[in-house]
Design a protein around this motif. Structure first.
Motif, mmCIF file in Angstrom:
data_model
loop_
_atom_site.group_PDB
_atom_site.id
_atom_site.type_symbol
_atom_site.label_atom_id
_atom_site.label_comp_id
_atom_site.label_asym_id
_atom_site.label_seq_id
_atom_site.Cartn_x
_atom_site.Cartn_y
_atom_site.Cartn_z
ATOM 1 N N MET A 15 -15.833 17.314 -10.574
ATOM 2 C CA MET A 15 -15.893 16.668 -9.253
ATOM 3 C C MET A 15 -14.755 15.651 -9.136
ATOM 4 O O MET A 15 -14.137 15.506 -8.098
ATOM 5 N N ASN A 16 -14.492 14.947 -10.237
ATOM 6 C CA ASN A 16 -13.431 13.953 -10.221
ATOM 7 C C ASN A 16 -12.062 14.598 -10.064
ATOM 8 O O ASN A 16 -11.206 14.086 -9.363
ATOM 9 N N LYS A 17 -11.880 15.728 -10.759
ATOM 10 C CA LYS A 17 -10.581 16.416 -10.652
ATOM 11 C C LYS A 17 -10.366 16.848 -9.210
ATOM 12 O O LYS A 17 -9.276 16.735 -8.661
ATOM 13 N N HIS A 18 -11.438 17.351 -8.612
ATOM 14 C CA HIS A 18 -11.354 17.789 -7.226
ATOM 15 C C HIS A 18 -11.028 16.593 -6.323
ATOM 16 O O HIS A 18 -10.163 16.685 -5.446
ATOM 17 N N ASP A 19 -11.688 15.463 -6.556
ATOM 18 C CA ASP A 19 -11.423 14.256 -5.765
ATOM 19 C C ASP A 19 -9.957 13.843 -5.899
ATOM 20 O O ASP A 19 -9.313 13.462 -4.922
ATOM 21 N N SER A 20 -9.405 13.920 -7.125
ATOM 22 C CA SER A 20 -7.998 13.527 -7.323
ATOM 23 C C SER A 20 -7.056 14.432 -6.541
ATOM 24 O O SER A 20 -6.086 13.963 -5.935
ATOM 25 N N ASP A 21 -7.349 15.744 -6.540
ATOM 26 C CA ASP A 21 -6.504 16.667 -5.766
ATOM 27 C C ASP A 21 -6.540 16.299 -4.289
ATOM 28 O O ASP A 21 -5.527 16.325 -3.590
ATOM 29 N N ARG A 22 -7.756 15.959 -3.845
ATOM 30 C CA ARG A 22 -7.909 15.608 -2.432
ATOM 31 C C ARG A 22 -7.165 14.311 -2.107
ATOM 32 O O ARG A 22 -6.559 14.168 -1.048
ATOM 33 N N ILE A 23 -7.229 13.348 -3.027
ATOM 34 C CA ILE A 23 -6.532 12.066 -2.803
ATOM 35 C C ILE A 23 -5.034 12.339 -2.663
ATOM 36 O O ILE A 23 -4.379 11.860 -1.735
ATOM 37 N N ALA A 24 -4.501 13.150 -3.589
ATOM 38 C CA ALA A 24 -3.065 13.434 -3.565
ATOM 39 C C ALA A 24 -2.672 14.099 -2.255
ATOM 40 O O ALA A 24 -1.681 13.719 -1.613
ATOM 41 N N SER A 25 -3.481 15.082 -1.839
ATOM 42 C CA SER A 25 -3.149 15.815 -0.625
ATOM 43 C C SER A 25 -3.262 14.899 0.599
ATOM 44 O O SER A 25 -2.392 14.894 1.481
ATOM 45 N N MET A 26 -4.319 14.067 0.633
ATOM 46 C CA MET A 26 -4.535 13.176 1.780
ATOM 47 C C MET A 26 -3.411 12.131 1.879
ATOM 48 O O MET A 26 -2.886 11.869 2.965
ATOM 49 N N LEU A 27 -3.009 11.576 0.725
ATOM 50 C CA LEU A 27 -1.989 10.520 0.764
ATOM 51 C C LEU A 27 -0.601 11.091 1.019
ATOM 52 O O LEU A 27 0.285 10.403 1.520
ATOM 53 N N SER A 28 -0.434 12.362 0.683
ATOM 54 C CA SER A 28 0.838 13.002 0.998
ATOM 55 C C SER A 28 0.931 13.207 2.510
ATOM 56 O O SER A 28 1.948 12.924 3.139
ATOM 57 N N THR A 29 -0.173 13.670 3.124
ATOM 58 C CA THR A 29 -0.175 13.913 4.571
ATOM 59 C C THR A 29 -0.111 12.602 5.356
ATOM 60 O O THR A 29 0.673 12.473 6.294
ATOM 61 N N SER A 30 -0.940 11.625 4.952
ATOM 62 C CA SER A 30 -1.056 10.424 5.794
ATOM 63 C C SER A 30 0.037 9.392 5.530
ATOM 64 O O SER A 30 0.510 8.741 6.451
ATOM 65 N N LEU A 31 0.447 9.222 4.265
ATOM 66 C CA LEU A 31 1.432 8.166 3.957
ATOM 67 C C LEU A 31 2.739 8.727 3.394
ATOM 68 O O LEU A 31 3.625 7.963 3.020
ATOM 69 N N GLY A 32 2.823 10.041 3.286
ATOM 70 C CA GLY A 32 4.052 10.668 2.780
ATOM 71 C C GLY A 32 4.302 10.408 1.299
ATOM 72 O O GLY A 32 5.439 10.461 0.837
ATOM 73 N N LEU A 33 3.250 10.125 0.544
ATOM 74 C CA LEU A 33 3.439 9.805 -0.877
ATOM 75 C C LEU A 33 3.668 11.061 -1.705
ATOM 76 O O LEU A 33 2.975 12.070 -1.531
ATOM 77 N N LYS A 34 4.629 10.964 -2.618
ATOM 78 C CA LYS A 34 4.932 12.104 -3.485
ATOM 79 C C LYS A 34 4.237 11.892 -4.827
ATOM 80 O O LYS A 34 4.339 10.817 -5.418
ATOM 81 N N LEU A 35 3.553 12.937 -5.298
ATOM 82 C CA LEU A 35 2.839 12.827 -6.574
ATOM 83 C C LEU A 35 3.832 12.910 -7.732
ATOM 84 O O LEU A 35 4.668 13.808 -7.776
ATOM 85 N N VAL A 36 3.790 11.947 -8.665
ATOM 86 C CA VAL A 36 4.692 11.978 -9.824
ATOM 87 C C VAL A 36 3.866 12.048 -11.102
ATOM 88 O O VAL A 36 2.696 11.664 -11.133
ATOM 89 N N HIS A 37 4.501 12.557 -12.181
ATOM 90 C CA HIS A 37 3.742 12.827 -13.404
ATOM 91 C C HIS A 37 3.515 11.612 -14.284
ATOM 92 O O HIS A 37 2.581 11.583 -15.063
ATOM 93 N N THR A 38 4.392 10.596 -14.175
ATOM 94 C CA THR A 38 4.213 9.455 -15.083
ATOM 95 C C THR A 38 4.002 8.168 -14.288
ATOM 96 O O THR A 38 4.483 8.026 -13.154
ATOM 97 N N ALA A 39 3.297 7.236 -14.936
ATOM 98 C CA ALA A 39 3.026 5.941 -14.305
ATOM 99 C C ALA A 39 4.331 5.179 -14.059
ATOM 100 O O ALA A 39 4.462 4.454 -13.075
ATOM 101 N N GLU A 40 5.311 5.377 -14.955
ATOM 102 C CA GLU A 40 6.589 4.649 -14.858
ATOM 103 C C GLU A 40 7.323 4.956 -13.544
ATOM 104 O O GLU A 40 8.021 4.110 -13.004
ATOM 105 N N GLU A 41 7.164 6.190 -13.022
ATOM 106 C CA GLU A 41 7.902 6.574 -11.808
ATOM 107 C C GLU A 41 7.191 6.125 -10.528
ATOM 108 O O GLU A 41 7.717 6.278 -9.433
ATOM 109 N N ALA A 42 5.953 5.621 -10.660
ATOM 110 C CA ALA A 42 5.105 5.474 -9.477
ATOM 111 C C ALA A 42 5.165 4.101 -8.825
ATOM 112 O O ALA A 42 5.367 3.085 -9.484
ATOM 113 N N ASP A 43 4.972 4.094 -7.478
ATOM 114 C CA ASP A 43 4.795 2.833 -6.748
ATOM 115 C C ASP A 43 3.309 2.496 -6.642
ATOM 116 O O ASP A 43 2.939 1.350 -6.447
ATOM 117 N N ILE A 44 2.481 3.548 -6.722
ATOM 118 C CA ILE A 44 1.024 3.346 -6.698
ATOM 119 C C ILE A 44 0.433 4.107 -7.889
ATOM 120 O O ILE A 44 0.750 5.283 -8.096
#
Ligand code: SF4
Length: 440
Positions: A15-44
Motif C-alpha cells: 500500500m505504501n509503495k502504491h502511495d509513493s507512486d501516486r505521490i510522485a505522479s501527483m507532484l509531477s502533474t501539479s508542481l512539475g516535480l521531477k523524481l530523482v533517485h538520490t536524496a543528494e539531487e533532491a529539493d524535496i
C-alpha cells in the motif's frame, strides 16, 4: 515554487509503495516535480514510512540522521515524513528532528501540493483521518504501465490484536464503484493489461452509495468486461470474509489470476483466537478446499507470525501441519512477533524468547521454501502466459514477466516486447526465477 526535484524513500508494505507512486505522479502533474533517485539531487525529500514491523518504524530516525548534512548544505531543502509512523509519532518527529518541515498521514496525500507550498514558510503537521477524500481525490494515472495498482479500500476495522493498521490508517473506507471503474478504464485505454486491486482487506470492499450495494465480486465482473484488461490481481484478502459470491467470481472469471494471497498467520486455533482473526484452522481449510474445487491448480500464498505470546511448541506444530496440508506457494511471508505499541497484544508482553522465535522461523521458512521449489519444479516444460513488464535484471538481451503464480520468467528479446502478453514454455527452473521460450 523554486523546487524542481523530488526524492521519495518508501518503507514497508505494498500500500505504501502504491502511495509513493501516486505521490510522485501527483507532484509531477501539479508542481512539475521531477523524481530523482538520490536524496543528494533532491529539493524535496519525502519519507513514506510504515509501522507494521518494528524495524521499519525505528529506521526513520536513523535515515533522518543520515540526511542531516544535506540540510546544512541546502538551505531551502524540504523534508517531509509521511505514512503510518507519521501518524503515531508526529510530535516526537517534530521535537527530535528540527529540520523536518512537514509530517503528513496516509490520508493527507491528496493535500500534498498545498502542504509542500506551505511547508516552505512554516513547519506543518497534517495527520487527519479523511480517507474517503484521499481515495476520491487522487489524480488519474497519466503514464503507461503494463501492470497498475488500483486502491479500492483503505484502512481496517478488524483489530487483530497484534496489528497497528486500524490505529494508523483508520477504519475501512471503500472507494466509490464509479471512481474505481473510471480509473481502470483510463488505465486500459493507456494500454495497461494487468490491474492489481489493493487494500488492507480487498474482500471487505463494499460501496453502499446511492442505495446500491456493490461488493468486490460486482467490481470484478465489471472490470473483467473492460476491453484491454487481461488480468486481475488482488492483495490482500481476509480469510474470514471470503464470501461465496467471491468464490463464484473465481469460477466465472478466467481473468482473475490463478493465485490468491490469504494470510492465515497461525495454524493453531488457540493462537488465532488470541489474535482475534475470526476464523479457525478448519474454516481456513474449508475455504482453500472450495477454491481448489473450482480451480484445482490455484496457487495459495500466506503470511505467518511466529512467536505470538504464549505460542507453544504444539501451536507451532499446528502451523507446520497446515503448511504441509495446503502446500503454500511463493509470495508467502513469515515474521517473528514483535509487540507494536497501542495494540491489544502489547498487553500480553512478549514471553516467547527470541531464540525460540528464531528457531521456529527458520523451520517454517525452510518448509515454505520446500513447497515453493517443488511448485517451481513442477512448472518445467509447462506453457505459461506472462505479461512482459521490463528488461531482465541480469541480462540486457532479455526481458522479464510474471506468471499468474508470481514467478519471474526471463526470455530472450528486446524492450519492444514490454507490455505484451506472451505464451512461453518454461525451459529452466532457477532458485528465484524461470527461463522461458516464446512459443507463438
Ligand atoms: S485484518 Fe487484522 S492484520 Fe489485517 S489490517 Fe486489519 S487489523 Fe491488521
Amino acid at each position: 515554487m523554486h523546487m524542481s526535484t523530488l526524492h521519495i524513500k518508501t518503507y514497508g508494505c505494498q500500500m505504501n509503495k502504491h502511495d509513493s507512486d501516486r505521490i510522485a505522479s501527483m507532484l509531477s502533474t501539479s508542481l512539475g516535480l521531477k523524481l530523482v533517485h538520490t536524496a543528494e539531487e533532491a529539493d524535496i525529500i519525502l519519507f513514506n514510512t510504515c509501522s507494521i514491523r518494528e524495524k521499519a518504524a525505528n529506521k526513520i530516525f536513523s535515515d533522518l540522521g543520515r540526511i542531516k548534512p544535506l540540510t546544512l548544505k541546502k538551505k531551502n531543502l524540504i523534508i517531509g515524513v509521511g505514512g503510518c509512523v507519521a501518524v503515531q509519532a508526529a510530535e516526537t518527529i517534530f521535537k527530535r528532528v528540527p529540520y523536518v518541515n512537514l509530517v503528513f498521514g496516509p490520508q493527507s496525500l491528496y493535500r500534498l501540493p498545498t502542504l509542500l507550498m506551505q511547508a516552505q514558510h512554516k513547519r506543518i503537521i497534517d495527520i487527519d483521518y479523511t480517507p474517503i477524500e484521499k481515495l476520491e481525490n487522487l489524480p488519474l494515472p497519466s503514464d503507461y504501465q503494463p501492470s497498475a495498482d488500483v486502491s479500492i479500500i483503505e484502512g481496517c476495522h478488524h483489530f487483530c490484536t497484534y496489528c497497528i493498521v486500524p490505529y494508523v490508517r483508520g477504519r475501512a473506507v471503500s472507494r466509490s464503484f464509479s471512481s474505481i471503474l473510471n480509473e481502470v478504464n483510463v488505465l486500459a485505454k493507456n494500454g495497461t493489461k494487468e490491474i492489481h486491486l489493493l487494500g488492507q482487506n480487498v474482500n471487505c470492499y463494499l460501496d453502499a452509495r446511492q442505495h446500491n450495494i456493490r461488493r468486490l465480486s460486482d467490481l470484478l465482473y465489471r472490470i473483467a468486461d473492460i476491453p484491454g484488461v487481461e488480468r486481475i490481481r488482488m492483495t490482500t484478502s481476509h480469510p474470514a470474509y471470503f464470501s461465496t459470491d467471491l468464490i463464484q467470481a473465481y469460477r466465472d472469471l478466467p481473468k482473475i489470476v490463478n493465485h490468491v494471497h490469504l494470510p492465515v498467520q497461525s495454524g493453531s486455533n488457540t493462537v488465532l483466537k488470541k489474535m482475534n482473526r475470526k476464523y479457525t484452522k478448519e474454516d481456513y481449510l474449508r475455504l482453500t478446499d472450495a477454491l481448489k474445487t473450482i480451480r484445482p491448480n490455484i496457487s495459495i500464498s500466506s503470511d505467518f507470525i511466529v512467536g505470538f505470546p504464549f505460542e507453544t511448541d504444539a501451536d507451532f506444530e499446528d502451523t507446520l501441519n497446515l503448511v504441509r496440508q495446503i502446500r503454500f506457494d511463493r509470495s508467502s511471508f513469515s515474521f517473528m512477533y514483535n509487540p507494536r505499541p497501542q495494540t491489544k497484544a502489547a498487553k500480553f508482553g512478549d514471553p516467547v524468547p527470541l531464540w525460540v522465535k528464531k528457531e521456529r522461523i527458520k523451520i517454517l521458512q525452510k518448509l515454505l521454501l520446500k513447497y515453493e521449489r517443488a511448485i517451481s519444479q513442477s512448472m518445467l516444460h509447462t506453457i505459461q502466459r506472462i505479461l512482459i513488464t521490463g528488461t531482465a535484471k541480469k541480462s540486457p538481451h532479455q526481458v522479464s514477466g510474471r506468471t499468474e503464480n508470481n514467478r519471474i520468467v526471463n526470455i530472450d528479446g528486446s524492450s519492444s516486447l514490454i507490455g505484451k502478453m506472451l505464451n512461453v514454455r518454461v525451459i529452466q527452473v532457477m532458485s528465484n526465477s524461470l527461463q522461458g521460450k516464446v512459443i507463438e
